[in-house]
Design an enzyme around this catalytic site. Structure first.
Site, PDB file in Angstrom:
ATOM      1  N   ASP A 169     -13.700  12.742  49.348  1.00 33.65           N
ATOM      2  CA  ASP A 169     -12.437  12.621  48.641  1.00 33.65           C
ATOM      3  C   ASP A 169     -11.541  13.747  49.155  1.00 33.65           C
ATOM      4  O   ASP A 169     -11.956  14.905  49.174  1.00 33.65           O
ATOM      5  CB  ASP A 169     -12.702  12.801  47.139  1.00 33.65           C
ATOM      6  CG  ASP A 169     -11.767  11.992  46.280  1.00 33.65           C
ATOM      7  OD1 ASP A 169     -10.546  12.073  46.511  1.00 33.65           O
ATOM      8  OD2 ASP A 169     -12.257  11.302  45.371  1.00 33.65           O
TER       9      ASP A 169
ATOM     10  N   GLU B  52      -5.630   6.007  47.977  1.00 31.93           N
ATOM     11  CA  GLU B  52      -5.522   5.618  46.572  1.00 31.93           C
ATOM     12  C   GLU B  52      -4.061   5.311  46.275  1.00 31.93           C
ATOM     13  O   GLU B  52      -3.205   6.198  46.399  1.00 31.93           O
ATOM     14  CB  GLU B  52      -6.007   6.737  45.639  1.00 31.93           C
ATOM     15  CG  GLU B  52      -6.005   6.287  44.188  1.00 31.93           C
ATOM     16  CD  GLU B  52      -5.878   7.402  43.155  1.00 31.93           C
ATOM     17  OE1 GLU B  52      -6.236   7.169  42.000  1.00 31.93           O
ATOM     18  OE2 GLU B  52      -5.392   8.495  43.507  1.00 31.93           O
TER      19      GLU B  52
ATOM     20  N   HIS C 254     -13.507   5.974  38.552  1.00 35.49           N
ATOM     21  CA  HIS C 254     -13.686   6.985  37.512  1.00 35.49           C
ATOM     22  C   HIS C 254     -12.448   7.176  36.638  1.00 35.49           C
ATOM     23  O   HIS C 254     -12.468   7.970  35.710  1.00 35.49           O
ATOM     24  CB  HIS C 254     -14.064   8.316  38.177  1.00 35.49           C
ATOM     25  CG  HIS C 254     -12.985   8.810  39.098  1.00 35.49           C
ATOM     26  ND1 HIS C 254     -12.642   8.134  40.258  1.00 35.49           N
ATOM     27  CD2 HIS C 254     -12.157   9.872  39.027  1.00 35.49           C
ATOM     28  CE1 HIS C 254     -11.651   8.779  40.853  1.00 35.49           C
ATOM     29  NE2 HIS C 254     -11.346   9.839  40.125  1.00 35.49           N
ATOM     30  N   ASP C 255     -11.372   6.475  36.956  1.00 36.13           N
ATOM     31  CA  ASP C 255     -10.139   6.614  36.175  1.00 36.13           C
ATOM     32  C   ASP C 255      -9.887   5.448  35.219  1.00 36.13           C
ATOM     33  O   ASP C 255      -9.002   5.535  34.371  1.00 36.13           O
ATOM     34  CB  ASP C 255      -8.933   6.721  37.121  1.00 36.13           C
ATOM     35  CG  ASP C 255      -8.960   7.990  37.949  1.00 36.13           C
ATOM     36  OD1 ASP C 255      -9.406   9.031  37.420  1.00 36.13           O
ATOM     37  OD2 ASP C 255      -8.537   7.945  39.120  1.00 36.13           O
TER      38      ASP C 255
HETATM   39  C1  NOJ Z   1      -6.483  10.411  41.017  1.00 38.26           C
HETATM   40  C2  NOJ Z   1      -7.897  10.747  40.708  1.00 38.26           C
HETATM   41  O1  NOJ Z   1      -8.697   9.617  40.920  1.00 38.26           O
HETATM   42  C3  NOJ Z   1      -7.927  11.247  39.283  1.00 38.26           C
HETATM   43  O2  NOJ Z   1      -9.222  11.360  38.785  1.00 38.26           O
HETATM   44  C4  NOJ Z   1      -7.193  12.547  39.234  1.00 38.26           C
HETATM   45  O3  NOJ Z   1      -7.108  12.998  37.913  1.00 38.26           O
HETATM   46  C5  NOJ Z   1      -5.782  12.407  39.800  1.00 38.26           C
HETATM   47  N1  NOJ Z   1      -5.733  11.641  40.996  1.00 38.26           N
HETATM   48  C6  NOJ Z   1      -5.209  13.750  40.122  1.00 38.26           C
HETATM   49  O4  NOJ Z   1      -5.842  14.264  41.268  1.00 38.26           O
END
Ligand code: NOJ
Ligand code: MG
Length: 529
Positions: free
Chosen positions: A99, A264, A325-326
């Site tokens: 990442d 992303e 994970h979000d």
């Molecule tokens: C996207 C990430 O997937 C998330 O977990 C994070 O809080 C934000 N970007 C900020 O980096």
């Protein structure tokens, strides 16, 4: 020559490292833990692991606040542990994707500490500093993605700095060429260690409006939505200059052979596909989150699959993501039965699938008691269901205490049913969701039509989704019942005779059918004559 590029043919598996496997009893997953589970991943059949951030970090946002882009957080292990993880993964033909978090660093990163020292520090311009508005308030109306203003005032130097996320995550200034050079060197550092590519965090945030204009209000906002949605992110994200940066980043990736750049991106399809770049010189795979965002309705999903296919640039390779994970887990969003249908969808659509650890166990939403909350977003905007802890809980391996995740106290609770919902138990059950994932992965690998074939929608009603994949004259029909009653293709849409290769119920195989009836929540992969 068939295109054998691994990231087109393979399946990506996301590991949230805090939650995969603990090896030292601190209740937090680590690199040695991941290493000890590589045989499981090889058994499952995935081709690549993407590991969420493992760098030194104060963990304000659990590693998405990086304090050193070229190190390993001691909690996760050492550089040696990292190197041996890569070595052992490669020995099992598993690629390793890291990442990369370029939009912001930690406020504890030496660069930011220097930047905030004075207005004329050489590092000042590495971050985004602005004078207060005439009334002394923040320079504009931009909101943090975790709620509250996106600007924090720095007493010492009398200016505000910008942070799209927490105040502990100041945004780097990518218009500054020294920043680019330093960040690209960080990429090379890991590429030289053998990593196979990067998933780039919030890549659509990298450049902002140079005039920092106010964002316009969002007429669709209501108080049930996160505060960030109060405004349309017109000036704070998706600026056209980002494409130049992404092209440069891709140039670094292309200095090495066979590596992948994944972005992303949460944007509508027409904007998402811009991130393939001009002449495909951007990201190889701009993450396609349509399945995460779609209502679970066959008609909508068919429409967006068609829209996505149409929008792809010539030569752009598609991809699909079911969870991360979000976002709430797939089983939490659509229920256990439909999660099996979703698995079949993910693994039979055209394009690289990305799966999220634990989804192969059918893990659902794990309720987190108030005193156990970890996620800073939940703390900032509590009680509204935005928190991400429920989808970040430990992987469940076996029937031992803490499901084999840790000998200590897990940093987040396990799901209540971990004594039965775990890898060992589900491996023994021939019709479990875990064995369904494994069979789907095996089938995808063995079937060129699924791996690389064309895609064509056959029909979609409210509850039935049917599409065909074809390669070299071999045709595969995928039928998915998103409803709670029996379904069959409507008159006129019959697809012809074929042989069932797989049912989501794992109890039908080799059956010859011409107009199969699907049970509630059943999906079928049929090889047509
Ligand atoms: C996207 C990430 O997937 C998330 O977990 C994070 O809080 C934000 N970007 C900020 O980096
Ligand atoms: Mg540990």
């Amino acid at each position: 020559m068939p295109d054998t590029t691994w990231w087109k043919r393979g399946i990506v598996y996301q590991i949230y490292p805090r939650s995969f496997q603990d090896s030292d009893g601190d209740g937090i997953g680590d690199l040695a833990g991941i290493r000890s589970r590589l045989d499981y991943l090889a058994w499952l059949g995935v081709d690549a692991i993407w590991i969420s951030p493992i760098y030194p970090s104060p963990m304000a946002d659990f590693g998405y606040d990086v304090a050193d882009y070229c190190g390993i957080h001691p909690m996760f292990g050492s550089m040696e542990a990292f190197d041996s993880l890569v070595r052992e993964a490669h020995a099992r033909r598993l690629r390793v994707i890291l990442d990369f978090v370029p939009n912001h660093s930690s406020d504890q990163h030496p660069w930011f500490r220097e930047s905030r020292r004075s207005r004329d520090d050489p590092r000042r311009d590495w971050y985004i500093w602005r004078d207060p508005a005439p009334d002394g308030g923040p320079p504009n109306n931009w909101i943090s993605n975790f709620g509250g203003p996106a600007w924090s005032y720095d007493e010492a130097t009398g200016q505000y700095y910008y942070h799209a996320f927490l105040k502990e995550q100041p945004d780097l200034n990518w218009r500054n060429l020294e920043v680019r050079a330093a960040m690209f060197d960080a990429l090379r550092f890991w590429l030289n260690r053998g990593v196979d590519g990067f998933r780039v965090d919030v890549i659509w945030h990298l450049a902002k409006d140079p005039d920092f204009r106010d964002n316009p209000p969002n007429p669709g906002w209501d108080s049930g939505q996160p505060e960030i949605n109060r405004f349309l992110q017109r000036y704070s994200a998706d600026h056209p200059d980002i494409l130049d940066i992404v092209e440069e980043m891709r140039g670094v990736i292309d200095e090495y052979e066979d590596r992948v750049l994944i972005g992303e991106i949460y944007l509508p399809i027409d904007r998402l596909v811009a991130y393939y770049g001009r002449d495909l010189k951007g990201t190889h795979l701009p993450f396609n989150f349509q399945l995460i965002q779609a209502a679970w309705n066959a008609r909508d999903i068919a429409a967006l699959a068609d829209e996505y296919e149409r929008a792809l640039p010539e030569g752009g390779w598609p991809n699909w993501v079911l969870g991360n994970h979000d976002k709430p887990r797939i089983a939490a969003r659509v229920g256990e039965a439909q999660a099996r249908v979703a698995a079949m969808m993910l693994l039979t659509l055209r394009g690289t699938p990305t799966m999220y650890y634990g989804d192969e166990l059918g893990l659902g939403r794990v309720e987190i008691p108030a005193e156990a909350v970890q996620d800073p977003w939940e703390r900032n905007e509590p009680g509204q269901g935005f928190g991400r802890d429920p989808q970040r809980t430990p992987m469940q391996w076996d029937e031992t205490p803490n499901a084999g995740f840790t000998d200590g106290t897990p940093w987040l609770p396990l799901s209540q049913d971990h004594e039965t919902r775990n890898v060992e138990a589900l491996r023994r059950d021939p019709v479990s969701v875990l064995n369904l994932y494994r069979r789907l992965i095996e089938l995808r690998r063995a079937t060129p039509a699924l791996r690389v074939g064309s895609f064509r929608s056959v029909c979609a009603t409210e509850t039935l989704l049917a599409y065909e994949r074809e390669s070299d004259g071999r045709r595969i029909l995928v039928l998915l019942n998103l409803g709670r009653s029996e379904e069959r293709l409507p008159p006129g849409a019959e697809a012809g005779r074929g042989r069932i290769l797989l049912s989501t119920h794992l109890d039908r195989g080799d059956e010859v059918v011409s107009d199969p009836v699907l049970r509630a929540g059943e999906g079928l992969v049929v090889e047509l004559d």
